[in-house]
Design a protein around this motif. Structure first.
Motif, PDB file in Angstrom:
ATOM      1  N   ALA A 142      45.152  36.750  39.931  1.00 47.94           N
ATOM      2  CA  ALA A 142      44.362  37.699  40.878  1.00 47.94           C
ATOM      3  C   ALA A 142      42.919  37.753  40.123  1.00 47.94           C
ATOM      4  CB  ALA A 142      45.127  39.146  40.716  1.00 47.94           C
ATOM      5  N   CYS A 143      42.758  37.742  38.903  1.00 49.02           N
ATOM      6  CA  CYS A 143      41.564  37.507  38.298  1.00 49.02           C
ATOM      7  C   CYS A 143      40.667  36.245  38.839  1.00 49.02           C
ATOM      8  CB  CYS A 143      41.428  37.341  36.879  1.00 49.02           C
ATOM      9  SG  CYS A 143      41.920  38.994  36.184  1.00 49.02           S
ATOM     10  N   LEU A 144      41.314  35.320  39.564  1.00 49.49           N
ATOM     11  CA  LEU A 144      40.614  34.249  40.090  1.00 49.49           C
ATOM     12  C   LEU A 144      39.675  34.682  41.320  1.00 49.49           C
ATOM     13  CD1 LEU A 144      42.899  31.322  40.221  1.00 49.49           C
ATOM     14  CD2 LEU A 144      40.928  31.383  38.979  1.00 49.49           C
ATOM     15  N   GLU A 145      40.010  35.879  41.850  1.00 48.78           N
ATOM     16  CA  GLU A 145      39.427  36.375  43.072  1.00 48.78           C
ATOM     17  C   GLU A 145      38.414  37.443  42.731  1.00 48.78           C
ATOM     18  OE1 GLU A 145      42.675  37.183  45.566  1.00 48.78           O
ATOM     19  OE2 GLU A 145      43.271  34.944  45.438  1.00 48.78           O
ATOM     20  N   HIS A 146      38.205  37.675  41.532  1.00 47.53           N
ATOM     21  CA  HIS A 146      37.254  39.090  40.981  1.00 47.53           C
ATOM     22  C   HIS A 146      35.739  38.570  41.440  1.00 47.53           C
ATOM     23  CE1 HIS A 146      35.233  41.733  38.321  1.00 47.53           C
ATOM     24  NE2 HIS A 146      36.462  42.363  38.203  1.00 47.53           N
ATOM     25  N   ARG A 147      35.094  39.797  41.684  1.00 47.66           N
ATOM     26  CA  ARG A 147      33.858  39.594  42.244  1.00 47.66           C
ATOM     27  C   ARG A 147      32.896  39.013  41.133  1.00 47.66           C
ATOM     28  NH1 ARG A 147      31.233  43.614  39.557  1.00 47.66           N
ATOM     29  NH2 ARG A 147      32.465  45.191  38.638  1.00 47.66           N
ATOM     30  N   HIS A 148      33.113  39.353  39.701  1.00 44.90           N
ATOM     31  CA  HIS A 148      32.134  38.679  38.769  1.00 44.90           C
ATOM     32  C   HIS A 148      32.495  37.550  38.229  1.00 44.90           C
ATOM     33  CE1 HIS A 148      29.569  39.034  35.375  1.00 44.90           C
ATOM     34  NE2 HIS A 148      28.694  39.908  36.005  1.00 44.90           N
ATOM     35  N   SER A 149      31.537  36.491  38.020  1.00 47.85           N
ATOM     36  CA  SER A 149      31.808  35.112  37.660  1.00 47.85           C
ATOM     37  C   SER A 149      32.208  35.059  36.321  1.00 47.85           C
ATOM     38  CB  SER A 149      30.450  34.409  37.794  1.00 47.85           C
ATOM     39  OG  SER A 149      29.393  35.116  36.928  1.00 47.85           O
ATOM     40  N   TYR A 150      32.012  35.952  35.317  1.00 43.44           N
ATOM     41  CA  TYR A 150      32.338  36.022  34.056  1.00 43.44           C
ATOM     42  C   TYR A 150      34.032  36.093  34.070  1.00 43.44           C
ATOM     43  CZ  TYR A 150      32.962  37.397  29.178  1.00 43.44           C
ATOM     44  OH  TYR A 150      33.637  37.875  27.967  1.00 43.44           O
ATOM     45  N   VAL A 151      34.628  36.891  34.769  1.00 46.37           N
ATOM     46  CA  VAL A 151      36.132  37.222  34.861  1.00 46.37           C
ATOM     47  C   VAL A 151      36.471  35.596  35.578  1.00 46.37           C
ATOM     48  CG1 VAL A 151      37.998  38.480  35.922  1.00 46.37           C
ATOM     49  CG2 VAL A 151      35.831  39.410  35.183  1.00 46.37           C
ATOM     50  N   ARG A 152      35.880  35.266  36.867  1.00 41.98           N
ATOM     51  CA  ARG A 152      36.507  34.089  37.114  1.00 41.98           C
ATOM     52  C   ARG A 152      36.476  33.019  36.205  1.00 41.98           C
ATOM     53  NH1 ARG A 152      33.046  35.926  41.420  1.00 41.98           N
ATOM     54  NH2 ARG A 152      31.866  33.834  41.330  1.00 41.98           N
ATOM     55  N   ARG A 153      35.273  32.789  35.577  1.00 45.85           N
ATOM     56  CA  ARG A 153      35.313  31.746  34.800  1.00 45.85           C
ATOM     57  C   ARG A 153      36.171  31.623  33.604  1.00 45.85           C
ATOM     58  NH1 ARG A 153      29.796  32.374  33.180  1.00 45.85           N
ATOM     59  NH2 ARG A 153      29.976  33.375  31.122  1.00 45.85           N
ATOM     60  N   ASN A 154      36.539  32.749  33.033  1.00 40.78           N
ATOM     61  CA  ASN A 154      37.640  32.888  31.912  1.00 40.78           C
ATOM     62  C   ASN A 154      38.893  32.711  32.728  1.00 40.78           C
ATOM     63  OD1 ASN A 154      35.975  33.086  29.550  1.00 40.78           O
ATOM     64  ND2 ASN A 154      35.209  35.043  30.206  1.00 40.78           N
ATOM     65  N   ALA A 155      39.177  33.111  33.873  1.00 39.33           N
ATOM     66  CA  ALA A 155      40.515  32.961  34.546  1.00 39.33           C
ATOM     67  C   ALA A 155      40.932  31.712  34.445  1.00 39.33           C
ATOM     68  CB  ALA A 155      40.549  33.785  35.713  1.00 39.33           C
ATOM     69  N   VAL A 156      39.587  30.746  35.015  1.00 37.33           N
ATOM     70  CA  VAL A 156      40.139  29.210  34.933  1.00 37.33           C
ATOM     71  C   VAL A 156      40.555  28.582  33.551  1.00 37.33           C
ATOM     72  CG1 VAL A 156      38.933  27.195  35.467  1.00 37.33           C
ATOM     73  CG2 VAL A 156      38.562  29.109  37.090  1.00 37.33           C
ATOM     74  N   LEU A 157      39.585  29.123  32.763  1.00 37.23           N
ATOM     75  CA  LEU A 157      39.988  28.587  31.036  1.00 37.23           C
ATOM     76  C   LEU A 157      41.439  29.291  31.066  1.00 37.23           C
ATOM     77  CD1 LEU A 157      36.839  29.188  29.222  1.00 37.23           C
ATOM     78  CD2 LEU A 157      38.019  27.124  30.053  1.00 37.23           C
ATOM     79  N   ALA A 158      42.017  30.348  31.081  1.00 38.04           N
ATOM     80  CA  ALA A 158      43.315  30.729  30.679  1.00 38.04           C
ATOM     81  C   ALA A 158      44.237  30.168  31.632  1.00 38.04           C
ATOM     82  CB  ALA A 158      43.221  32.352  31.079  1.00 38.04           C
ATOM     83  N   ILE A 159      44.196  29.674  32.882  1.00 41.21           N
ATOM     84  CA  ILE A 159      44.990  28.920  33.440  1.00 41.21           C
ATOM     85  C   ILE A 159      45.046  27.772  33.070  1.00 41.21           C
ATOM     86  CG2 ILE A 159      45.534  27.895  35.816  1.00 41.21           C
ATOM     87  CD1 ILE A 159      44.560  30.649  37.094  1.00 41.21           C
TER      88      ILE A 159
END
Length: 953
Positions: A142-159
């Motif tokens: 779900a974090c991949l669709e967050h509005r803020h790039s900081y969250v999306r960026r780290n979600a990619v790393l976590a995945i």
């Protein structure tokens, strides 16, 4: 960093002097304290766990009283705590309490604050327990669709990390990230997603790149860098893909980011050896050098250009770019200019030499007008040497260059003038057609020469090469003009007495200063006192040198006068003119001898110079044919012989250089067909990205792999005995500016050792960077401790210390085990280097530290001993091989090396073979070492002493 070692994410500095807190007090703070005291208690818990304490009783307290808090500092500290706390029971099963923690993670992943979401996602990259990660997968997606790039960026790393470690938890990760990448707009998120696709599913990454290959130049530089890396890796593994991506690399050469341009140029060179590709890459490098202001960047990129030149087929392409390369000379840094001139000189050919010389001449004239920069003189010297080399290799250029350079003979900077003189001497000997031009120019600038060494050289050249009656008379006129009124002694005494009238001040003999050498003043009229500074300046140069006590130039003058007088006699038929000319030459010599013996000069004439001038007087009075032969033929023969030997040496070194570069293929070598090679048999180059990463980490595995005997085990030093309670051994890893000690510590007792600390101290120019942290060692347990030592200069260093520890439960004082010393070898920092004879002599005179080592060896052959010393000290022999060949019972050689810190080390080997003691007598003699620092001179002496004898093994 060893390959087997895990990456360390969190580093926490621990204050050593604090008292370890008790578990009870921390429990109370965590339960009942306010936010501040809970924060402090949590920090203490983290530090104690890092030091090896287990603290199982505090886990539930933290879950109950600290986990529900919303304070950001506590949230950050909790992430560190969950990273380091043991999450499993001794038998490897997950602790029950961790289910509660897992729920807290899930809540944080859905937190409205983007910082908490992002930092929790970063923390998940470090988790190694799949049972904890499984329930969190929907929240992470779900974090991949967050509005803020900081969250999306780290979600990619976590995945990415979860997919890499536990593929079963998210099997569709590549597809998910590919879809995410297509719709993403933020550059950093795109870069992370693309990075993941490269490592997880390269085909998808290539598919994405194919769809947007025309828009690559619009991407951000961080994404462009990753694209360059992908193209390099794909083409490296599968060369048939090259044609597909080479256009993309060409486009990236136009990127606005210097880093992308640099990487793209490097990649282009590895992908294609077509002249257009090489030219584009070289052009890109040159632009980078000119536009980047950092000198380190300029030097690094210049090195890449020099590497390109090493390839025989690329050299021709680079020759067309010589004029572009010369644009780099606008940089004021001397090191950059030095490398640029060397590169231009290596690339010069008959096609571009004319343009090169025009540019260099302009640069030389420019240096004449600039005086404020301290390196101007050195730069001028470099330019003179480069022009010298061009003229020797392309004689037709010499006539063009000489008039410009002759102006510098009157330069106050002796180094550049000496180089010009050396060049003129070689040109006048080699190129007969230029002799009239050189003589004419030399006579023009002769009176303006300011330094005695240059004056002496110019006199020699005029005396040796003036062949016509007019030139010989011009030389005599210049000498008379430079000496002033003869006889010198009477003239000087008159001046001191103030008897020289103002009318005489403008006569041929220039006036002298009114203060005598004895310190007395002459009686002055108002007229004479109004011009003392003019008189001070007006002393003729040659008389000035001799009044300062430099009579070596007078000996050179006597030889010159003898040569021209003997030649004059041969050319002119008139007997009266012969006698007049010889008489004038003899008068000059006699008056110089008279001056030398008087008390007027600062220093009296030396016996050697008296002998030389007397000999010249005798030769002129007798005029025998034998002397004529010696003075007028033999001198020139020796110069010609020296120049031809020098030229031979240069040709030999160039031949060796070209042999190194030419690829020799044997007739029976197997032909490798690209289409028929299996992927794992690819003989292409090593992965450049991997190599640069290893180099940055100080990992020298490649070097060690090249020599299987240089195993790490050879460098292990035992620090304590086998029967000590703590056994320790260290692997000493020497990098360029630091030493890493990897110490293995083994607890050989049945007790638990607490606060086991490695205490180190250093001698020499070594400095301990940080104190190693204390450890707790279980019975018969072992641990690795790393210590970094900074190295500041080249000298033998010693690292010594001890291991101190407490025995748990014992009431005694701390126990201590003393370690044996670790000696750091100077040879790790010394590299062979070369310099000119003049530079060697100058450094030899300047360096204040000398160490004299007596030869004590079992080697019986002089040459073998020299080779043995060169091998064991890492120095380079500057004396040419021809000078050392043959056998005459003794040998003298100059050695030179430079340390990686830029320190110079000089050595002079003077050895002989005592023949009267029989053929088996060992070599004896001395080695003198000179260096700027005492440490280096002593360390090199110790090294020579230790390795003089040859082992028979």
């Amino acid at each position: 960093m060893t390959a087997a070692e895990n990456v360390c994410y969190t580093l926490i500095n621990v204050a050593m002097d604090s008292e370890p807190p008790s578990e009870i007090s921390m429990k109370a703070d965590l339960e009942k304290g306010d936010i501040k005291s809970k924060t402090e208690a949590l920090k203490k818990v983290i530090i104690m766990i890092l030091n090896g304490e287990k603290l199982p009783g505090l886990l539930m307290t933290i879950i109950r009283f600290v986990l529900p808090l919303q304070d950001h500092t506590i949230k950050k500290l909790l992430l560190v705590f969950w990273e380091i706390v043991p999450k499993t029971t001794p038998d490897g099963k997950l602790l029950q309490e961790m289910i509660l923690v897992c729920d807290a993670y899930r809540k944080d992943l859905q937190h409205p604050n983007e910082f908490i979401r992002g930092s929790t996602l970063r923390f998940l990259c470090k988790l190694k327990e799949s049972e904890l990660l499984e329930p969190l997968m929907p929240a992470i997606r779900a974090c991949l669709e967050h509005r803020h790039s900081y969250v999306r960026r780290n979600a990619v790393l976590a995945i990415y990390t979860i997919y890499r470690n536990f593929e079963n938890l998210i099997p569709d990760a590549p597809e998910l990230i590919h879809d995410f990448l297509v719709n993403e707009k933020d550059a950093s998120c795109k870069r992370n997603a693309f990075m993941m696709l490269i490592h997880a599913d390269q085909d998808r990454a290539l598919d994405y790149l194919s769809t947007c290959i025309d828009q690559v130049h619009t991407f951000g530089d961080i994404l462009q860098l990753v694209i360059v890396e992908l193209i390099y890796k794909v083409c490296h593994a599968n060369p048939s893909e090259r044609a597909r991506f080479i256009r993309c690399i060409y486009n990236l050469l136009q990127s606005s980011s210097p880093a992308v341009k640099y990487e793209a140029a490097g990649t282009l060179v590895t992908l294609s050896s077509a002249p257009t590709a090489i030219k584009a890459a070289a052009q890109c490098y040159i632009d980078l050098i000119i536009k980047e202001s950092d000198n380190n960047v300029k030097l690094i990129v210049l090195d890449r250009l020099i590497e390109l030149k090493e390839h025989p087929t690329h050299e021709r392409v680079l020759q067309d770019l010589v004029m572009d390369i010369l644009r780099v000379l606008s940089t004021p840094d001397l090191e950059v200019r030095k490398k640029t001139l060397q590169l231009a000189l290596d690339l010069v050919s008959s096609r571009n030499v004319e343009e090169l010389v025009i540019v260099l001449k302009k640069e030389v004239i420019k240096t004449n007008n600039v005086t404020e920069h301290e390196d101007t003189d050195k730069y001028r010297q470099l330019l003179v040497r480069t022009l010298h080399s061009c003229s020797v290799r392309f004689p037709e250029m010499a006539a063009n260059v000489i008039p410009v350079l002759m102006e510098f003979l009157s330069d106050s900077n002796e180094a550049a003038a000496a180089d010009v003189l050396e060049f003129v001497r070689e040109a006048i000997q080699r190129f007969d057609n230029l002799r009239p031009l050189i003589i004419e120019k030399m006579l023009e600038v002769f009176h303006a020469i300011k330094t005695v060494k240059i004056y002496r050289g110019a006199l020699w050249i005029l005396g040796e090469y003036c062949n016509t009656k007019e030139d010989i008379q011009s030389v005599m006129t210049e000498v008379r003009r430079s000496l002033g009124e003869i006889p010198i002694v009477e003239n000087e005494i008159k001046k001191e007495a103030g008897e020289v009238k103002s009318e005489e001040e403008v006569s041929v003999a220039p006036t002298q200063k009114l203060v005598t050498e004895m310190g007395t003043y002459a009686t002055q009229s108002a007229l004479s006192s109004s011009r003392p500074s003019k008189k001070d300046e007006d002393r003729p140069p040659l008389r000035g040198f001799m009044m300062d006590g430099d009579f070596f130039v007078a000996a050179a003058l006597a030889t010159t006068l003898t040569k021209v007088a003997l030649r004059y006699v041969a050319i002119v038929q008139d007997k009266r003119k012969h006698n007049a000319f010889i008489a004038e030459a003899m008068l000059i010599m006699a008056t110089i001898l008279h001056l030398g013996k008087s008390s007027l000069p600062k220093k009296p004439i030396t016996d050697d110079d008296v002998d030389r001038i007397s000999l010249c007087l005798k030769v002129l009075s007798e005029c025998s044919p034998l002397m004529n032969e010696i003075f007028n033929k033999e001198c020139r023969k020796s110069l010609s012989h020296m120049l031809s030997v020098k030229l031979e040496e240069e040709k030999l070194s160039q031949k060796k250089e070209s042999e190194k570069r030419s690829v020799t293929v044997q007739a029976d070598d197997p032909i490798s067909f690209m289409q028929l090679t299996a992927k794992n048999e690819m003989t292409s180059k090593e992965d450049q990205f991997q190599l640069s990463l290893l180099a940055a980490m100080g990992n020298t595995q490649r070097k060690e792999a090249a020599n299987p005997l240089a195993s790490k085990l050879n460098k292990v030093t035992q620090l304590t005995g086998f029967s000590d309670p703590v056994y320790a051994e260290a692997y000493v890893h020497v990098n360029q500016y630091d030493i890493v000690l990897d110490v293995l510590v083994v607890n050989q007792t049945s007790d638990t050792l607490q606060n086991c600390t490695l205490e180190l101290a250093t001698l020499g120019d070594l400095k301990l960077v940080e104190k190693p942290s204390p450890l707790t060692l279980a019975p018969h347990d072992f641990a690795n401790i790393k210590a970094n030592v900074k190295v500041a200069s080249t000298e033998n260093g010693i690292i010594f210390g001890n291991i101190v520890y407490d025995v748990s439960g014992a009431a005694s004082d701390r126990n201590c085990v003393v370690l044996s010393d670790i000696h750091i070898d100077i040879m790790d920092y010394i590299q062979p280097a070369s310099c000119t004879d003049a530079e060697f002599r100058q450094m030899w005179a300047e360096f204040e530290w000398e160490n004299k080592v007596t030869v004590n060896t079992n080697i019986v052959d002089l040459n073998e001993y020299l080779q043995h010393i060169l091998k064991s000290t890492n120095m380079k022999c500057l004396t040419p091989e021809k000078a050392l060949s043959g056998f005459c019972g003794f040998m003298a050689a100059n050695l030179y090396a430079r340390s990686i810190f830029g320190e110079d080390a000089l050595a002079n080997v003077s050895i002989e073979k005592p023949i009267h003691l029989g053929p088996d007598a060992p070599v004896n003699g001395h080695i003198r070492i000179r260096a700027k620092s005492q440490g280096m001179a002593l360390s090199l002496g110790d090294k020579i002493n230790l390795s003089q004898k040859k082992s028979n093994a």
